[in-house]
Enzyme design. Structure first.
Site, PDB file in Angstrom:
ATOM      1  N   GLU A   1      35.810   3.350 -28.638  1.00 22.22           N
ATOM      2  CA  GLU A   1      34.174   4.192 -28.912  1.00 22.22           C
ATOM      3  C   GLU A   1      34.571   5.807 -27.774  1.00 22.22           C
ATOM      4  OE1 GLU A   1      30.380   2.522 -30.019  1.00 22.22           O
ATOM      5  OE2 GLU A   1      29.946   4.544 -29.116  1.00 22.22           O
TER       6      GLU A   1
ATOM      7  N   ASP B   1      31.581   8.745 -26.642  1.00 24.20           N
ATOM      8  CA  ASP B   1      30.243   9.346 -27.243  1.00 24.20           C
ATOM      9  C   ASP B   1      29.661  10.280 -26.317  1.00 24.20           C
ATOM     10  OD1 ASP B   1      29.895   6.166 -28.316  1.00 24.20           O
ATOM     11  OD2 ASP B   1      28.990   5.435 -26.734  1.00 24.20           O
TER      12      ASP B   1
ATOM     13  N   GLU C   1      25.559  11.597 -26.757  1.00 22.88           N
ATOM     14  CA  GLU C   1      24.300  11.333 -26.979  1.00 22.88           C
ATOM     15  C   GLU C   1      23.738  12.093 -26.390  1.00 22.88           C
ATOM     16  OE1 GLU C   1      24.462   6.523 -27.148  1.00 22.88           O
ATOM     17  OE2 GLU C   1      24.191   7.077 -24.742  1.00 22.88           O
TER      18      GLU C   1
ATOM     19  N   THR D   1      27.326  11.143 -22.018  1.00 27.50           N
ATOM     20  CA  THR D   1      28.611  10.701 -22.423  1.00 27.50           C
ATOM     21  C   THR D   1      28.888   9.125 -21.883  1.00 27.50           C
ATOM     22  OG1 THR D   1      30.067  11.613 -20.610  1.00 27.50           O
ATOM     23  CG2 THR D   1      29.540  13.016 -22.000  1.00 27.50           C
ATOM     24  N   ASN D   2      29.929   8.369 -22.681  1.00 28.65           N
ATOM     25  CA  ASN D   2      30.254   7.030 -22.562  1.00 28.65           C
ATOM     26  C   ASN D   2      31.769   7.053 -22.978  1.00 28.65           C
ATOM     27  OD1 ASN D   2      30.220   4.139 -21.301  1.00 28.65           O
ATOM     28  ND2 ASN D   2      28.449   3.668 -22.810  1.00 28.65           N
TER      29      ASN D   2
ATOM     30  N   ARG E   1      30.102   3.257 -18.752  1.00 23.63           N
ATOM     31  CA  ARG E   1      30.900   4.244 -18.404  1.00 23.63           C
ATOM     32  C   ARG E   1      30.314   5.561 -19.159  1.00 23.63           C
ATOM     33  NH1 ARG E   1      35.174   1.497 -20.595  1.00 23.63           N
ATOM     34  NH2 ARG E   1      36.235   0.463 -19.165  1.00 23.63           N
ATOM     35  N   GLU E   2      28.998   5.285 -18.239  1.00 26.77           N
ATOM     36  CA  GLU E   2      27.774   6.934 -18.376  1.00 26.77           C
ATOM     37  C   GLU E   2      27.945   7.047 -17.350  1.00 26.77           C
ATOM     38  OE1 GLU E   2      26.762   3.184 -18.528  1.00 26.77           O
ATOM     39  OE2 GLU E   2      25.893   3.133 -20.334  1.00 26.77           O
TER      40      GLU E   2
ATOM     41  N   ASP F   1      12.489   3.168 -25.970  1.00 20.27           N
ATOM     42  CA  ASP F   1      12.789   1.648 -24.707  1.00 20.27           C
ATOM     43  C   ASP F   1      13.868   2.054 -23.434  1.00 20.27           C
ATOM     44  OD1 ASP F   1      15.597   1.684 -26.121  1.00 20.27           O
ATOM     45  OD2 ASP F   1      15.491  -0.070 -26.802  1.00 20.27           O
ATOM     46  N   TRP F   2      14.806   3.374 -24.029  1.00 17.04           N
ATOM     47  CA  TRP F   2      15.385   3.851 -22.355  1.00 17.04           C
ATOM     48  C   TRP F   2      15.700   5.397 -22.466  1.00 17.04           C
ATOM     49  CZ3 TRP F   2      19.520   6.135 -23.163  1.00 17.04           C
ATOM     50  CH2 TRP F   2      19.977   6.493 -24.225  1.00 17.04           C
TER      51      TRP F   2
ATOM     52  N   GLY G   1      14.212   6.695 -18.596  1.00 13.11           N
ATOM     53  CA  GLY G   1      14.359   5.476 -18.798  1.00 13.11           C
ATOM     54  C   GLY G   1      13.311   4.435 -19.109  1.00 13.11           C
TER      55      GLY G   1
ATOM     56  N   ARG H   1      25.076  -1.425  -9.802  1.00  9.14           N
ATOM     57  CA  ARG H   1      25.739  -1.805 -10.912  1.00  9.14           C
ATOM     58  C   ARG H   1      27.192  -2.970 -11.043  1.00  9.14           C
ATOM     59  NH1 ARG H   1      26.116   2.273 -15.716  1.00  9.14           N
ATOM     60  NH2 ARG H   1      26.481   0.540 -17.159  1.00  9.14           N
TER      61      ARG H   1
END
Length: 297
Positions: A107, A109, A111, A125-126, A135-136, A200-201, A205, A283
């Site tokens: 994928e 992305d 967003e 992007t991801n 991988r944001e 929720d995010w 956040g 992370r």
């Protein structure tokens, strides 16, 4: 005269590649029914009278989305979007390519994360490869994406994946020996877009919630353009009779950024990037392998 005509075509194509603004303006690129189908909530999808503009809406009952009728492997994919104006906190407009198989998903992305009025929009992007994402990267946009349509594009070939906003490269993901296992290249992908609630995010956040009194929230789309290899039951080689000018996305000129694009890429990272997973030690105790690969040689 024939030779001069051929030279002109080649120069036009090379110029198109150099600036990455190859956008066909013919009817096929503009009529959405030719390219897409609604995934859910048809009553939340509106089309302009001439079929050239689609509007996806979100309210407390439902979001909405569409997907391309064709799956592709490699190519140039471009769309103009106009995002939800005003207070759009909690709202996400997603524009992405996906192999659409959850267990082994590839994928790419875009967003767009909504905001409180007067705050800049965030572009996230991801990249998913073989079912693994995380991988944001996140940028603050340097323009107001709600006042007019802006172009968002993906260049995808066997050498690199590049995300563009108004022809400015915001992200590069290269295929090298080190990254071969985290580079999507074995599956075809559909093009999707959707609008949905993610309070929720998505905004600070999850601290900022969606104000449903302002619904419906509407994002608009036009001028989809795809130039690439269409995927069938098994991946077909690109038609050998296809003119080289139509396969510019798979030629050596598209295997790396040109000098202007490199300058633009540095400018975006220096001034508008606000998050990069590569440097998030909470992370990743060990930096992901692709993070050590330069965006060009």
């Amino acid at each position: 005269m024939k030779i001069m005509g051929l030279v002109t075509v080649v120069l036009l194509v090379l110029g198109c590649v150099a600036s990455v603004i190859c956008e066909n303006d013919d009817g096929a690129a503009k009529v959405f029914d030719d390219n897409f189908k609604v995934m859910w909530a048809e009553d939340h999808v509106k089309t302009s009278e001439n079929g050239h503009v689609w509007h996806l809406s979100l309210d407390q009952q439902s979001g909405s989305g569409f997907q391309s009728k064709h799956k592709y492997k490699f190519g140039w994919f471009s769309m103009k979007l106009k995002l939800v104006p005003g207070d759009s906190a909690g709202v996400v407009t997603a524009y992405y390519m996906s192999s659409n198989n959850e267990m082994n998903r590839d994928e790419l992305d875009f967003e767009f994360l909504g905001n409180r009025s007067g705050e800049p929009y965030a572009l996230q992007t991801n990249i998913y490869a073989k079912g693994t994402g995380g991988r944001e990267q996140r940028h603050i946009l340097w323009f107001d994406p709600t006042e007019d349509f802006h172009t968002y594009s993906i260049l995808w070939n066997s050498h690199q994946i590049v995300f563009f906003a108004d022809q400015i490269p915001v992200r590069v993901h290269r295929h090298t020996k080190a990254t071969t296992h985290v580079f999507p290249r074995e599956q075809g992908m559909y093009m999707f877009s959707s609008i949905w609630n993610a309070d929720d995010w998505a905004t600070r956040g999850g601290l900022e919630k969606t104000n449903w009194a302002l619904a419906p929230f509407v994002s608009s789309y036009k001028k989809f353009h795809a130039v690439g290899c269409k995927w069938e039951d098994s991946y077909p080689a690109c038609n050998s009779t296809t003119a080289e000018t139509e396969k510019w996305w798979d030629e050596s000129v598209a295997w790396s950024l040109n000098d202007k694009q490199k300058k633009d890429y540095r400018w975006v990272r220096s001034n508008y990037m606000v998050y990069d997973y590569c440097y998030d030690k909470t992370r990743f105790s060990t930096q992901p392998v692709e993070c050590s690969v330069a965006p060009w040689d």
